[in-house]
Design an enzyme around this catalytic site. Structure first.
Site, PDB file in Angstrom:
ATOM      1  N   ASP A 159      -4.783   3.669  -1.707  1.00 17.86           N
ATOM      2  CA  ASP A 159      -5.836   4.033  -0.754  1.00 17.86           C
ATOM      3  C   ASP A 159      -6.362   5.427  -1.053  1.00 17.86           C
ATOM      4  O   ASP A 159      -5.642   6.413  -0.912  1.00 17.86           O
ATOM      5  CB  ASP A 159      -5.268   3.993   0.664  1.00 17.86           C
TER       6      ASP A 159
ATOM      7  N   HIS B 167      -8.482   1.083  -3.528  1.00 18.17           N
ATOM      8  CA  HIS B 167      -9.375   0.930  -2.367  1.00 18.17           C
ATOM      9  C   HIS B 167     -10.021   2.289  -2.086  1.00 18.17           C
ATOM     10  O   HIS B 167      -9.360   3.212  -1.620  1.00 18.17           O
ATOM     11  CB  HIS B 167      -8.521   0.442  -1.190  1.00 18.17           C
TER      12      HIS B 167
ATOM     13  N   MET C   7      -8.929   8.294   0.015  1.00 19.82           N
ATOM     14  CA  MET C   7      -9.733   8.749   1.166  1.00 19.82           C
ATOM     15  C   MET C   7     -10.254  10.152   0.893  1.00 19.82           C
ATOM     16  O   MET C   7      -9.514  11.012   0.403  1.00 19.82           O
ATOM     17  CB  MET C   7      -8.854   8.770   2.419  1.00 19.82           C
TER      18      MET C   7
ATOM     19  N   GLY D  66      -0.256   1.917   9.546  1.00 20.08           N
ATOM     20  CA  GLY D  66       0.526   1.781  10.770  1.00 20.08           C
ATOM     21  C   GLY D  66      -0.276   1.519  12.036  1.00 20.08           C
ATOM     22  O   GLY D  66       0.268   1.611  13.133  1.00 20.08           O
TER      23      GLY D  66
ATOM     24  N   GLY E 234       1.223  -2.022   4.183  1.00 19.06           N
ATOM     25  CA  GLY E 234       1.763  -0.671   4.032  1.00 19.06           C
ATOM     26  C   GLY E 234       3.023  -0.499   4.847  1.00 19.06           C
ATOM     27  O   GLY E 234       4.142  -0.684   4.360  1.00 19.06           O
ATOM     28  N   SER E 235       2.854  -0.189   6.131  1.00 17.94           N
ATOM     29  CA  SER E 235       4.002   0.149   6.975  1.00 17.94           C
ATOM     30  C   SER E 235       5.008  -1.000   7.083  1.00 17.94           C
ATOM     31  O   SER E 235       6.220  -0.764   7.027  1.00 17.94           O
ATOM     32  CB  SER E 235       3.524   0.588   8.355  1.00 17.94           C
TER      33      SER E 235
ATOM     34  N   SER F 277       0.856  -1.195   0.000  1.00 19.23           N
ATOM     35  CA  SER F 277       0.000   0.000   0.000  1.00 19.23           C
ATOM     36  C   SER F 277       0.887   1.237   0.000  1.00 19.23           C
ATOM     37  O   SER F 277       1.645   1.473   0.943  1.00 19.23           O
ATOM     38  CB  SER F 277      -0.871   0.014   1.252  1.00 19.23           C
TER      39      SER F 277
ATOM     40  N   MET G 284     -12.104   4.635  -0.009  1.00 16.77           N
ATOM     41  CA  MET G 284     -12.708   4.939   1.295  1.00 16.77           C
ATOM     42  C   MET G 284     -13.395   6.282   1.141  1.00 16.77           C
ATOM     43  O   MET G 284     -12.913   7.316   1.611  1.00 16.77           O
ATOM     44  CB  MET G 284     -11.620   4.958   2.372  1.00 16.77           C
TER      45      MET G 284
ATOM     46  N   ASP H  29      -6.638  -6.256   4.589  1.00 13.66           N
ATOM     47  CA  ASP H  29      -6.009  -4.933   4.480  1.00 13.66           C
ATOM     48  C   ASP H  29      -5.956  -4.272   5.852  1.00 13.66           C
ATOM     49  O   ASP H  29      -6.998  -4.024   6.462  1.00 13.66           O
ATOM     50  CB  ASP H  29      -6.835  -4.077   3.504  1.00 13.66           C
ATOM     51  N   GLY H  30      -4.733  -3.960   6.293  1.00  9.95           N
ATOM     52  CA  GLY H  30      -4.548  -3.234   7.541  1.00  9.95           C
ATOM     53  C   GLY H  30      -3.895  -4.074   8.615  1.00  9.95           C
ATOM     54  O   GLY H  30      -4.425  -5.114   9.006  1.00  9.95           O
ATOM     55  N   GLY H  31      -2.712  -3.621   9.043  1.00  4.24           N
ATOM     56  CA  GLY H  31      -2.031  -4.274  10.159  1.00  4.24           C
ATOM     57  C   GLY H  31      -1.388  -5.607   9.827  1.00  4.24           C
ATOM     58  O   GLY H  31      -0.965  -6.338  10.728  1.00  4.24           O
TER      59      GLY H  31
ATOM     60  N   GLY I  12      -8.474   4.453   7.338  1.00  2.00           N
ATOM     61  CA  GLY I  12      -8.137   5.868   7.501  1.00  2.00           C
ATOM     62  C   GLY I  12      -6.645   6.130   7.612  1.00  2.00           C
ATOM     63  O   GLY I  12      -6.179   7.178   7.165  1.00  2.00           O
ATOM     64  N   PHE I  13      -5.906   5.174   8.176  1.00  6.32           N
ATOM     65  CA  PHE I  13      -4.483   5.429   8.423  1.00  6.32           C
ATOM     66  C   PHE I  13      -3.690   4.134   8.290  1.00  6.32           C
ATOM     67  O   PHE I  13      -4.222   3.063   8.601  1.00  6.32           O
ATOM     68  CB  PHE I  13      -4.280   5.997   9.838  1.00  6.32           C
TER      69      PHE I  13
ATOM     70  N   MET J 205     -11.167  -5.732   6.392  1.00  6.93           N
ATOM     71  CA  MET J 205     -10.258  -4.762   7.009  1.00  6.93           C
ATOM     72  C   MET J 205      -9.707  -5.345   8.313  1.00  6.93           C
ATOM     73  O   MET J 205     -10.448  -5.884   9.134  1.00  6.93           O
ATOM     74  CB  MET J 205     -10.986  -3.446   7.334  1.00  6.93           C
TER      75      MET J 205
ATOM     76  N   HIS K  43      -1.425  -1.438  -4.105  1.00  6.01           N
ATOM     77  CA  HIS K  43      -2.663  -1.044  -3.423  1.00  6.01           C
ATOM     78  C   HIS K  43      -2.662   0.471  -3.230  1.00  6.01           C
ATOM     79  O   HIS K  43      -1.726   1.034  -2.659  1.00  6.01           O
ATOM     80  CB  HIS K  43      -2.726  -1.767  -2.079  1.00  6.01           C
TER      81      HIS K  43
HETATM   82  C1  DX5 Z   1      -6.047   1.752   5.859  1.00  2.39           C
HETATM   83  C2  DX5 Z   1      -5.662   1.405   4.442  1.00  2.39           C
HETATM   84  C3  DX5 Z   1      -4.622   0.357   4.360  1.00  2.39           C
HETATM   85  C4  DX5 Z   1      -3.301   0.788   4.964  1.00  2.39           C
HETATM   86  C5  DX5 Z   1      -2.461  -0.395   5.246  1.00  2.39           C
HETATM   87  O1  DX5 Z   1      -7.092   2.672   5.822  1.00  2.39           O
HETATM   88  O2  DX5 Z   1      -6.782   0.955   3.731  1.00  2.39           O
HETATM   89  O3  DX5 Z   1      -4.441  -0.061   3.025  1.00  2.39           O
HETATM   90  O4  DX5 Z   1      -2.587   1.643   4.115  1.00  2.39           O
HETATM   91  O5  DX5 Z   1      -1.361   0.035   5.984  1.00  2.39           O
HETATM   92  P1  DX5 Z   1      -0.760  -0.861   7.136  1.00  2.39           P
HETATM   93  O6  DX5 Z   1      -0.322  -2.149   6.511  1.00  2.39           O
HETATM   94  O7  DX5 Z   1       0.365  -0.047   7.685  1.00  2.39           O
HETATM   95  O8  DX5 Z   1      -1.860  -1.080   8.146  1.00  2.39           O
HETATM   96 ZN    ZN Z   2      -6.429  -0.063   1.782  1.00  3.81          ZN
END
Ligand code: DX5
Ligand code: ZN
Length: 219
Positions: free
Chosen positions: A34, A65, A36, A144, A196-197, A7, A67, A174-176, A141-142, A136, A32
């Site tokens: 994102d 994606h 928003m 990390g 992502g992170s 991401s 949002m 997706d996420g974490g 939204g973020f 999810m 990916h």
């Molecule tokens: C969150 C995003 C994710 C996010 C993933 O709103 O949809 O795609 O960037 O980042 P990590 O892997 O750091 O949770």
């Molecule tokens: Zn995403």
């Protein structure tokens, strides 16, 4: 086979094109992106021009994606900008059927995303319209944020739900996502992992992607 989708929300935004090229060269399967809108989620990211730039920069599929509160307007717009997959949130509109159909008509594969608190029943009557289902692992939204542990059970329930209907729709998380939870998510039935992170903070993108894929394929 597992698909690893970095991401770019966690990329160095001043070097976005180079970061995209580096992730593709390092073996990313999908990218990916994102999107928003500052309304559906409390953060604002990119418009269609970033998808157009990514399309010129990379050959791998773009997993966009959304949002956003208005997927009916923005779904087709991002499909036309070059997205290969456009996923929208079940929570965003009462016109899911219309929005998913409009995305396919605009040339992208539609997918549905479930927020952490959204039940699986939200997708029941849209299954014939989607090419991807996204669970999810954090509140959108973020990047990390810490992984919400109940996600793994939800993926497992979704796998059973699809099997009972003899459907073979890939499940993305997706996420974490990280090296610790990837094997559990894979065992539960996920085959697409967004990261992502975890990937962008690694020193060696290639090694990090290879390792995550290995953990997903041999859980
Ligand atoms: C969150 C995003 C994710 C996010 C993933 O709103 O949809 O795609 O960037 O980042 P990590 O892997 O750091 O949770
Ligand atoms: Zn995403």
């Amino acid at each position: 086979m597992c698909i690893i989708a970095p991401s770019i929300l966690s990329a160095d935004s001043g070097r976005l094109a180079q970061e995209i090229a580096a992730m593709e060269a390092a073996g990313a399967d999908w990218l990916h992106l994102d999107i928003m809108d500052g309304h559906f989620v409390p953060n604002i990211t990119f418009g269609p021009w970033v998808v157009e730039m990514a399309k010129k920069t990379a050959k791998i599929p773009l997993d966009v994606h959304l949002m956003v509160s208005d997927p009916l307007t923005y779904g087709p717009m991002f499909a036309r900008a070059g997205a290969d997959i456009v996923t929208i949130h079940t929570e965003a509109t009462v016109h899911l059927h219309r929005a998913l159909t409009a995305i396919r008509e605009a040339g992208a594969k539609p997918g549905l995303v479930l927020n952490p608190a959204t039940p699986l029943s939200a997708i029941e009557y849209s299954l014939d319209l989607v090419d991807l289902l996204v669970v999810m692992g954090v509140n959108p939204g973020f990047s990390g944020q810490p992984f919400i542990e109940s996600t793994t059970q939800k993926v497992s329930n979704l796998t059973k739900f699809l099997q009972s209907r003899k459907l073979n729709i890939p499940i993305e998380v997706d996420g974490g996502v990280n090296d610790q939870n990837a094997p559990h998510l894979a065992k539960a039935g996920a085959t697409v992992l967004v990261s992502g992170s975890h990937l962008f903070k690694s020193k060696d993108y290639r090694a990090a992607i290879l390792n995550l894929r290995k953990l997903c394929q041999n859980p």
